[in-house]
Scaffold this active site. Structure first.
Site, short mmCIF file in Angstrom:
data_model
loop_
_atom_site.label_atom_id
_atom_site.label_comp_id
_atom_site.label_asym_id
_atom_site.label_seq_id
_atom_site.Cartn_x
_atom_site.Cartn_y
_atom_site.Cartn_z
N GLU A 145 63.36 34.81 45.78
CA GLU A 145 62.39 35.85 46.17
C GLU A 145 61.14 35.76 45.30
O GLU A 145 60.01 35.87 45.80
CB GLU A 145 63.07 37.21 46.04
CG GLU A 145 62.22 38.41 46.41
CD GLU A 145 62.06 38.61 47.90
OE1 GLU A 145 61.69 37.65 48.58
OE2 GLU A 145 62.28 39.73 48.38
N THR A 198 53.29 39.01 51.73
CA THR A 198 53.76 39.95 50.70
C THR A 198 52.98 39.75 49.40
O THR A 198 52.60 40.73 48.74
CB THR A 198 55.27 39.74 50.45
OG1 THR A 198 55.97 39.98 51.67
CG2 THR A 198 55.80 40.70 49.38
N1 HSE Z 1 58.65 46.41 47.59
C1 HSE Z 1 58.05 45.20 48.08
C2 HSE Z 1 56.59 45.48 48.36
C3 HSE Z 1 58.74 44.76 49.34
O1 HSE Z 1 56.31 46.51 48.96
O2 HSE Z 1 55.75 44.66 47.97
C4 HSE Z 1 58.12 43.58 49.99
O3 HSE Z 1 58.76 43.31 51.21
#
Ligand code: HSE
Length: 329
Positions: A145, A198
């Site tokens: 990840e 992301t």
């Molecule tokens: N908590 C993370 C974000 C999840 O919001 O960046 C990413 O899928």
């Protein structure tokens, strides 16, 4: 962390790792839950060649590489092999060969990289007879990840491994708390056919200065959400899906988000927000029928407001988490 009692190694395994919704409104990086579909499958077998080989990929894998050093499946599987070498997992062949069946959309906000990362680590653990415990699987999967998401966040990986709702109380040291799942709770999810990186969405958040009043608002909502889960109070749960910090920063990345959220709430959703960094949007409901209706309603609104087609999911919370499957499902 302790190594579970070693059992005989298996020749070949197939594992499934489910999609996850993270943040859930006020819980940026600390709250997530697993859903039943979509999810990724990985087949694994032992190999005489040392290390990890990604022998094949299918599904939504066009943009993925089979280079195990640059694919999260390979990165997490390699971490799992290193962990096996450092512990009491017993003798094993030198390497593994993996096949990824990538059923999750990429950059969807549904924990796609987390699912592949968990599946890579779990495949190695299951080849070793189920050698790793929850925390070890999460630690290996986080290596995958981290490689793609621009930072460590466990709110997809953790519920993917455990199922259910998970709260991350602490990252250092990592401490997870499983939360109760109200029996009647159902989830509607729409994935519009657009992508949000992301890493990019996290950069936007990292660059923002936040007002203390907004932090206070989120603290109250998050505490209320945990209370609601313990009380099975769906109305309170829905009211608590309110994010004064991150959602406003990221909403512009998702065309039509404001209209879709309004449509969900006007349609009776208990609450609604972005899933992870988006573009997927989730809503909570109190029955299967309502969840299906809300998913259709949100998908319609994405089409009208932004010209985006959607994949829709509606169902309960996955309480099993990633698992070995006996045959190709
Ligand atoms: N908590 C993370 C974000 C999840 O919001 O960046 C990413 O899928």
């Amino acid at each position: 962390m302790s190594m579970a009692t070693p059992t005989p190694i298996r020749d070949r395994v197939r594992v499934f790792a489910p999609a996850t919704l993270s943040n859930l409104g006020p819980g940026f990086d600390v709250l997530g839950l697993a859903i039943d579909e979509p999810g990724d499958f990985v087949d694994g077998e032992w190999s005489d060649r040392p290390g990890v080989e990604i022998a094949g990929m299918r599904g939504n894998a066009d943009r993925l590489t089979t280079d195990p050093a640059r694919n999260v499946v390979g990165i997490s599987a390699a971490a799992a092999l290193r962990l096996a070498d450092s512990g009491a997992a017993g003798p094993r062949p030198p390497g593994v060969r993996l096949w990824l069946d990538k059923r999750m959309p990429l950059a969807s906000g549904l924990g796609s990289s987390a699912a592949s990362s968990v599946a890579g680590a779990l495949a190695v653990s299951e080849l070793l007879g189920g050698a790793f415990d929850r925390d070890q699987l999460i630690a290996c999967a986080l290596e995958g990840e981290r490689a793609v998401s621009g930072g460590i966040h466990a709110d997809n990986v953790a519920p993917c491994v455990t199922g259910g709702f998970v709260l991350i109380r602490s990252y250092d040291p990592m401490e997870l708390l499983s939360l109760p799942v109200p029996e009647a709770l159902r989830v509607a999810v729409v994935h519009p056919h657009t992508a949000v990186s992301t890493a990019e969405a996290r950069r936007l958040v990292a660059e923002r200065r936040f007002a203390i009043g907004d932090a206070v608002a989120n603290l109250g909502q998050l505490a209320a959400m945990i209370t609601a889960l313990h009380r099975s109070d769906l109305a309170l749960l829905g009211r608590s899906i309110s994010d004064a910090l991150v959602e406003p920063v990221r909403a512009p990345l998702v065309p039509g988000f404001a209209e879709v959220k309004r449509a969900a709430l006007e349609g009776g959703a208990l609450g609604c927000s972005l899933s992870g960094s988006g573009p997927s949007v989730f809503a909570f409901a109190a029955s299967d029928d309502e969840a299906r209706m809300l998913a259709a309603r949100m998908a319609d609104r994405f089409r009208e407001a932004a010209g985006l087609d959607c994949d829709c999911y509606a169902g309960g919370v996955n309480q099993r988490g990633a698992c070995r499957v006996e045959d190709g499902a």
